[in-house]
Design a protein around this motif. Sequence first.
Motif, mmCIF file in Angstrom:
data_model
loop_
_atom_site.group_PDB
_atom_site.id
_atom_site.type_symbol
_atom_site.label_atom_id
_atom_site.label_comp_id
_atom_site.label_asym_id
_atom_site.label_seq_id
_atom_site.Cartn_x
_atom_site.Cartn_y
_atom_site.Cartn_z
ATOM 1 N N ALA A 314 0.842 -1.212 0.000
ATOM 2 C CA ALA A 314 0.000 0.000 0.000
ATOM 3 C C ALA A 314 0.870 1.252 0.000
ATOM 4 O O ALA A 314 0.576 2.237 -0.695
ATOM 5 C CB ALA A 314 -0.930 -0.009 1.212
ATOM 6 N N SER A 315 1.969 1.222 0.749
ATOM 7 C CA SER A 315 2.867 2.372 0.805
ATOM 8 C C SER A 315 3.490 2.630 -0.561
ATOM 9 O O SER A 315 3.586 3.774 -1.022
ATOM 10 C CB SER A 315 3.964 2.124 1.848
ATOM 11 O OG SER A 315 4.941 3.137 1.774
ATOM 12 N N LEU A 316 3.896 1.560 -1.212
ATOM 13 C CA LEU A 316 4.516 1.702 -2.532
ATOM 14 C C LEU A 316 3.518 2.288 -3.532
ATOM 15 O O LEU A 316 3.853 3.179 -4.321
ATOM 16 C CB LEU A 316 4.992 0.316 -3.006
ATOM 17 C CG LEU A 316 5.875 0.275 -4.231
ATOM 18 C CD1 LEU A 316 7.194 0.985 -3.969
ATOM 19 C CD2 LEU A 316 6.139 -1.185 -4.622
ATOM 20 N N ALA A 317 2.298 1.797 -3.461
ATOM 21 C CA ALA A 317 1.266 2.265 -4.405
ATOM 22 C C ALA A 317 0.888 3.714 -4.123
ATOM 23 O O ALA A 317 0.687 4.510 -5.040
ATOM 24 C CB ALA A 317 0.033 1.361 -4.311
ATOM 25 N N GLY A 318 0.797 4.062 -2.845
ATOM 26 C CA GLY A 318 0.315 5.393 -2.494
ATOM 27 C C GLY A 318 1.409 6.424 -2.313
ATOM 28 O O GLY A 318 1.137 7.620 -2.197
ATOM 29 N N GLY A 319 2.652 5.964 -2.250
ATOM 30 C CA GLY A 319 3.769 6.886 -2.054
ATOM 31 C C GLY A 319 3.777 7.546 -0.687
ATOM 32 O O GLY A 319 4.285 8.655 -0.536
ATOM 33 N N THR A 320 3.234 6.873 0.306
ATOM 34 C CA THR A 320 3.176 7.464 1.648
ATOM 35 C C THR A 320 3.640 6.467 2.700
ATOM 36 O O THR A 320 3.724 5.269 2.439
ATOM 37 C CB THR A 320 1.723 7.825 2.036
ATOM 38 O OG1 THR A 320 0.923 6.653 1.828
ATOM 39 C CG2 THR A 320 1.192 8.977 1.220
ATOM 40 N N ARG A 321 3.905 6.988 3.886
ATOM 41 C CA ARG A 321 4.168 6.134 5.049
ATOM 42 C C ARG A 321 2.835 5.526 5.475
ATOM 43 O O ARG A 321 1.826 6.222 5.542
ATOM 44 C CB ARG A 321 4.745 7.013 6.161
ATOM 45 C CG ARG A 321 4.963 6.318 7.486
ATOM 46 C CD ARG A 321 5.580 7.316 8.463
ATOM 47 N NE ARG A 321 5.783 6.751 9.781
ATOM 48 C CZ ARG A 321 4.859 6.739 10.731
ATOM 49 N NH1 ARG A 321 3.663 7.252 10.521
ATOM 50 N NH2 ARG A 321 5.133 6.202 11.914
ATOM 51 N N VAL A 322 2.857 4.223 5.757
ATOM 52 C CA VAL A 322 1.609 3.542 6.137
ATOM 53 C C VAL A 322 1.770 2.919 7.511
ATOM 54 O O VAL A 322 2.736 2.198 7.770
ATOM 55 C CB VAL A 322 1.240 2.452 5.088
ATOM 56 C CG1 VAL A 322 0.072 1.609 5.572
ATOM 57 C CG2 VAL A 322 0.910 3.096 3.744
ATOM 58 N N GLU A 323 0.846 3.214 8.397
ATOM 59 C CA GLU A 323 0.875 2.587 9.721
ATOM 60 C C GLU A 323 0.281 1.181 9.597
ATOM 61 O O GLU A 323 -0.695 0.977 8.886
ATOM 62 C CB GLU A 323 0.109 3.442 10.727
ATOM 63 C CG GLU A 323 0.867 4.739 10.954
ATOM 64 C CD GLU A 323 0.408 5.549 12.167
ATOM 65 O OE1 GLU A 323 -0.535 5.111 12.850
ATOM 66 O OE2 GLU A 323 1.010 6.599 12.391
ATOM 67 N N VAL A 324 0.901 0.252 10.303
ATOM 68 C CA VAL A 324 0.451 -1.141 10.218
ATOM 69 C C VAL A 324 -0.683 -1.341 11.206
ATOM 70 O O VAL A 324 -0.549 -0.999 12.386
ATOM 71 C CB VAL A 324 1.622 -2.093 10.547
ATOM 72 C CG1 VAL A 324 1.160 -3.541 10.499
ATOM 73 C CG2 VAL A 324 2.796 -1.867 9.588
ATOM 74 N N GLU A 325 -1.767 -1.877 10.710
ATOM 75 C CA GLU A 325 -2.884 -2.170 11.636
ATOM 76 C C GLU A 325 -2.677 -3.580 12.169
ATOM 77 O O GLU A 325 -2.964 -4.572 11.507
ATOM 78 C CB GLU A 325 -4.215 -2.079 10.897
ATOM 79 C CG GLU A 325 -4.702 -0.656 10.791
ATOM 80 C CD GLU A 325 -6.059 -0.569 10.112
ATOM 81 O OE1 GLU A 325 -6.953 -1.355 10.466
ATOM 82 O OE2 GLU A 325 -6.187 0.275 9.213
ATOM 83 N N LEU A 326 -2.157 -3.648 13.400
ATOM 84 C CA LEU A 326 -1.879 -4.962 13.965
ATOM 85 C C LEU A 326 -3.180 -5.618 14.422
ATOM 86 O O LEU A 326 -3.959 -5.017 15.142
ATOM 87 C CB LEU A 326 -0.900 -4.836 15.134
ATOM 88 C CG LEU A 326 0.536 -4.528 14.698
ATOM 89 C CD1 LEU A 326 1.390 -4.176 15.891
ATOM 90 C CD2 LEU A 326 1.128 -5.713 13.940
ATOM 91 N N PRO A 327 -3.376 -6.840 13.974
ATOM 92 C CA PRO A 327 -4.627 -7.523 14.306
ATOM 93 C C PRO A 327 -4.638 -7.969 15.762
ATOM 94 O O PRO A 327 -3.576 -8.161 16.365
ATOM 95 C CB PRO A 327 -4.600 -8.748 13.393
ATOM 96 C CG PRO A 327 -3.152 -8.978 13.150
ATOM 97 C CD PRO A 327 -2.478 -7.664 13.190
ATOM 98 N N SER A 328 -5.820 -8.144 16.311
ATOM 99 C CA SER A 328 -5.893 -8.595 17.698
ATOM 100 C C SER A 328 -5.786 -10.118 17.770
ATOM 101 O O SER A 328 -5.447 -10.656 18.803
ATOM 102 C CB SER A 328 -7.214 -8.142 18.315
ATOM 103 O OG SER A 328 -8.256 -8.527 17.463
#
Length: 329
Positions: A314-328
Motif C-alpha cells: 500500500a505504501s509503494l502504491a500510495g507513495g506514503t508512510r503507512v501505519e500497520v494495523e496490527l490484528p488482535s
Amino acid sequence: VTAELRVGIIGTGVMGADHARILDGATSGATVSVVADMDTERAAAVAKGLRQARVVGDGLELIGADDVDAVLVATADSTHEAFVMACLATGKPVLCEKPLAPTAAAGARIVDADTTGLVSVGFMRRFDPGYVALKQAIKSGVIGLPLVMHGIHRNAAAQPGTTGASVITNSAIHEIDEVRWLFDEEIVAVTARTPRRTGRFDGAVHPLLLSLESASGTVSEIEVTVAAAYGYEVRGEVVGETGTLALDAPPLVALRSAGQYREDIPGDWRPRFAEAYRVELQDWVDAVRAGVPSNLASARDGYLANVVADAAVASLAGGTRVEVELPSR
Ligand code: ISE
C-alpha cells in the motif's frame, strides 16, 4: 520416537529439490517418501537422487497418502494456502516455505484453521548462524539500545513472474520477519520507495527501499534488489548507542594471487543459507517426531509478516508512510 518421519514434498523446483536432498541425506530421523509436482518428469528427476521416494502429480494426493506423516510445501506462493489447509484438514504437520501466503487475508484464514500449531513457516534466516549470533549480541547489550538497522538483500536475477508487489511479498518478506524476530517486537509503520526505473528489470520496483519502524522506535532501512546481475548477497549492520554489529557473508575461500584478492559470490541463496536450511529442517523433523511445536516461525508469525507486507504494498502504491494495523487475533 524411533520410526523415521516420512516426509512428502510438494513442489520440486529449486527449493523443493534442495529440501528433498537435505531431508533425505543430511537430516537424521527423516526420509522423503513421496514427491509431488505437476511436472512429473521434474519430480522424477529429484526422486532419482533420493533413497526411496515415489512420484505423484497431485499435491492433494500426496497429503492424503498413508506413507506421508508430514508435508513440506515448496510450490508457488499463490498455492500455499490450499495445500496448507489440506494438511490441516488431515491433521498432518506442515512446513510451508515462506511466505505463508501472498496476502494477509489468506494468512488470516490459515491462522484461524491452525488451532493446534501444526504449521511451521520456512523463514530460514532465524536459523542462520550469523543471524543467531547477531540476535544474541543485540540481546547482550554490547551495543546498547539498537537504533538503526541497514539491510542489503540482492538477487542475481529476478524470478519469472516477479512484480512490484511480489518483490515485497516474496523477497522483502524475509526482512519483515527478520526485524520482528531480531528485535522481538512488532513493526508499526512502513514506507516503501523506489528510485528511477532501469532497463535491467521490467518490474516497476528496482530496487525496493523499505523503511520498517519497530514499536520501540528502531528503524530498519532495507534495500532489496532483485536483479543485481553480479550474484546473491545478504548482509546488514545494526547501529546501537555504543557500537555496531555487522553481519557479513564470509566467502568459503578467498583467493590471493598475482597481486590480486578475489572472493567468490554465490549465484543464489542456497550456498549462503545452506547451514540455515540444514538446521531448520533438523529442528522441524525433531519437533514433529517428538510431537512438540517447532522453533520455526509459526502460522501467526507468517501471517503477521503478511500484514506488514500488505502495508508495504500500500505504501509503494500510495507513495506514503503507512501505519500497520496490527490484528488482535
Ligand atoms: C526467494 O524466494 C527466497 O526466498 C530467497 O531467499 C530470496 O533471496 C529471494 O529474493 C526470493 O525470491
